[in-house]
Design an enzyme around this catalytic site. Structure first.
Site, PDB file in Angstrom:
ATOM      1  N   ALA A   1      91.396  10.550  56.086  1.00 50.13           N
ATOM      2  CA  ALA A   1      92.246  11.638  56.582  1.00 50.13           C
ATOM      3  C   ALA A   1      92.225  12.827  55.635  1.00 50.13           C
ATOM      4  CB  ALA A   1      93.672  11.131  56.771  1.00 50.13           C
TER       5      ALA A   1
ATOM      6  N   GLY B   1      93.021   3.351  50.390  1.00 47.60           N
ATOM      7  CA  GLY B   1      92.079   2.732  51.295  1.00 47.60           C
ATOM      8  C   GLY B   1      91.422   3.763  52.188  1.00 47.60           C
TER       9      GLY B   1
ATOM     10  N   GLU C   1      93.196  27.202  19.397  1.00 43.08           N
ATOM     11  CA  GLU C   1      92.886  28.244  18.431  1.00 43.08           C
ATOM     12  C   GLU C   1      93.787  28.153  17.205  1.00 43.08           C
ATOM     13  OE1 GLU C   1      92.544  30.352  22.521  1.00 43.08           O
ATOM     14  OE2 GLU C   1      93.465  28.566  21.685  1.00 43.08           O
TER      15      GLU C   1
ATOM     16  N   CYS D   1      94.730  33.096  25.139  1.00 42.61           N
ATOM     17  CA  CYS D   1      95.861  33.528  25.958  1.00 42.61           C
ATOM     18  C   CYS D   1      96.552  34.734  25.327  1.00 42.61           C
ATOM     19  CB  CYS D   1      96.847  32.385  26.163  1.00 42.61           C
ATOM     20  SG  CYS D   1      97.752  31.897  24.681  1.00 42.61           S
TER      21      CYS D   1
ATOM     22  N   ARG E   1      91.773   7.541  35.188  1.00 36.81           N
ATOM     23  CA  ARG E   1      93.225   7.569  35.359  1.00 36.81           C
ATOM     24  C   ARG E   1      93.889   8.334  34.220  1.00 36.81           C
ATOM     25  NH1 ARG E   1      94.423   1.211  36.999  1.00 36.81           N
ATOM     26  NH2 ARG E   1      93.759   1.359  39.191  1.00 36.81           N
TER      27      ARG E   1
ATOM     28  N   ALA F   1      86.091  -7.943  51.572  1.00 39.10           N
ATOM     29  CA  ALA F   1      85.466  -8.908  52.471  1.00 39.10           C
ATOM     30  C   ALA F   1      86.294  -9.038  53.749  1.00 39.10           C
ATOM     31  CB  ALA F   1      85.344 -10.262  51.779  1.00 39.10           C
TER      32      ALA F   1
ATOM     33  N   TRP G   1      86.667  -9.018  42.225  1.00 38.66           N
ATOM     34  CA  TRP G   1      86.331  -7.641  41.893  1.00 38.66           C
ATOM     35  C   TRP G   1      84.984  -7.313  42.482  1.00 38.66           C
ATOM     36  CZ3 TRP G   1      90.068  -4.779  39.889  1.00 38.66           C
ATOM     37  CH2 TRP G   1      91.080  -5.382  39.146  1.00 38.66           C
TER      38      TRP G   1
ATOM     39  N   GLU H   1      93.255   6.662  44.936  1.00 37.05           N
ATOM     40  CA  GLU H   1      92.770   5.282  44.883  1.00 37.05           C
ATOM     41  C   GLU H   1      93.218   4.533  46.133  1.00 37.05           C
ATOM     42  OE1 GLU H   1      92.503   3.083  41.291  1.00 37.05           O
ATOM     43  OE2 GLU H   1      93.208   4.756  40.057  1.00 37.05           O
TER      44      GLU H   1
END
Length: 329
Positions: free
Chosen positions: A267, A261, A46, A69, A177, A156, A163, A259
């Site tokens: 989990a 595995g 603002e 605010c 990111r 693999a 990639w 990022e």
């Protein structure tokens, strides 16, 4: 005008620290834009827009994505600047849920300014979802980013993974990111990939790159990228998510990009800590190798975990699929 204000707000993603993204537009009586601004860890949106409008702000209308605010922080209250500028009308799209800063609309009305709440505009709520989620739930918005083949493989059988997806998808990940407060991986990913975890091709420094969090008990060799000065790295030597949440609360992170595995990601998902899944899916098959998801404990089709499809977009020859667990923030 609120749509334009939201476009401006999004320019501040990743630049506002612990604060929300906000965009503002000042319009004169003829409907002409005379001032624009967005928050990027300096003056609030603002204030930037009002300064650009100058004396023309007298009697004008201010459109802003978030209720102005009403408290003294590192900068003065936006309500004070709006009143001082002589704004006649304020239109905003999202109530400020932060009890510390809320009440701006009432203060403006008490000063004789017409205030219009335009309803919780879904597009604007979505843009600011990370901060809104943090205020409501006292933890960051958790996004798990995954790059996979059509059959759900992230590597693999020999462990190779670079990639799976194309350059266009990797550029989009770089943007993700840059919009995040912190990036989380486990020690398994750190040791296997030696990642850098910083946005690419951007004029960023260690001061504004996202914090890198490595969770787990294994040591990371001192010559690995995570020890460089491209960004701060926190080695969280724990498997307990309460320790992760405590760190996030202490640092007031808005958005955490995961990022990791399959083990850590699964989990977190089972613990109910994944708010959004972003899957970059390549148009390819492996047939064997590492799956992006581990055992969820489902033994019957009725126990499957369902998601809402928020968005599907194409990047090169890959699909970016955005999934959430619930409709609200």
């Amino acid at each position: 005008m609120l749509k334009r204000a939201n476009e401006l707000a999004c320019l501040g993603l990743g630049l506002t620290g612990t604060n929300p993204i906000v965009g503002a537009v000042v319009v004169d009586s003829a409907g002409k834009i005379i001032g624009e601004g967005f928050h990027k860890a300096g003056p609030h949106a603002e204030v930037v827009a009002l300064e650009q409008a100058g004396q023309l702000a007298q009697g004008a209308t201010l459109f802003v994505t978030l209720e102005p605010c009403n408290h003294q922080g590192k900068t003065g209250p936006c309500t004070e600047a709006i009143i001082k500028a002589g704004i006649a009308k304020v239109v905003y799209a999202v109530h400020d849920p932060n009890v510390v800063a809320s009440g701006g609309a009432k203060t403006l009305e008490a000063a004789g300014i017409e205030v219009v709440f335009n309803g919780e505009v879904p597009e604007i709520v979505q843009s600011n979802r990370a901060w809104l989620h943090k205020i409501k739930n006292n933890r960051p918005y958790f996004i798990w980013k995954i790059a996979t083949t059509l059959d759900g493989r992230t590597a693999a059988i020999d462990g190779s993974s670079k990639w799976i997806t194309g350059e266009e998808s990797r550029a989009e990940v770089s943007q993700l990111r840059s919009e995040s407060s912190a990036i989380l991986i486990g020690t398994e990913t750190a040791l296997a990939d030696n990642p850098n975890l910083i946005p690419r091709d951007q004029e960023t420094t260690s001061k504004n790159n996202p914090v890198r969090i490595v969770m787990g008990l294994r040591e990371i060799p001192s010559d690995f990228n995570l020890h460089n000065d491209a960004a701060e790295t926190v080695f969280l030597r724990s498997h307990d998510f309460s320790d992760l949440l405590q760190l996030c609360a202490e640092r007031e992170f808005n958005q955490l990009l995961i990022e990791s595995g399959s083990e850590l990601g699964t989990a977190l998902l089972k613990a109910g800590l994944i708010d959004e899944l972003i899957i970059f899916q390549a148009a390819s098959l492996l047939g064997s190798g590492q799956s992006f998801i581990g055992d969820l404990g489902a033994t019957n089709i009725k126990e499957k975990m369902d998601f809402l499809i928020r968005d599907v977009a194409q990047f090169g020859n890959d699909l970016k699929i955005t999934l959430t667990k619930e409709t609200g923030i």
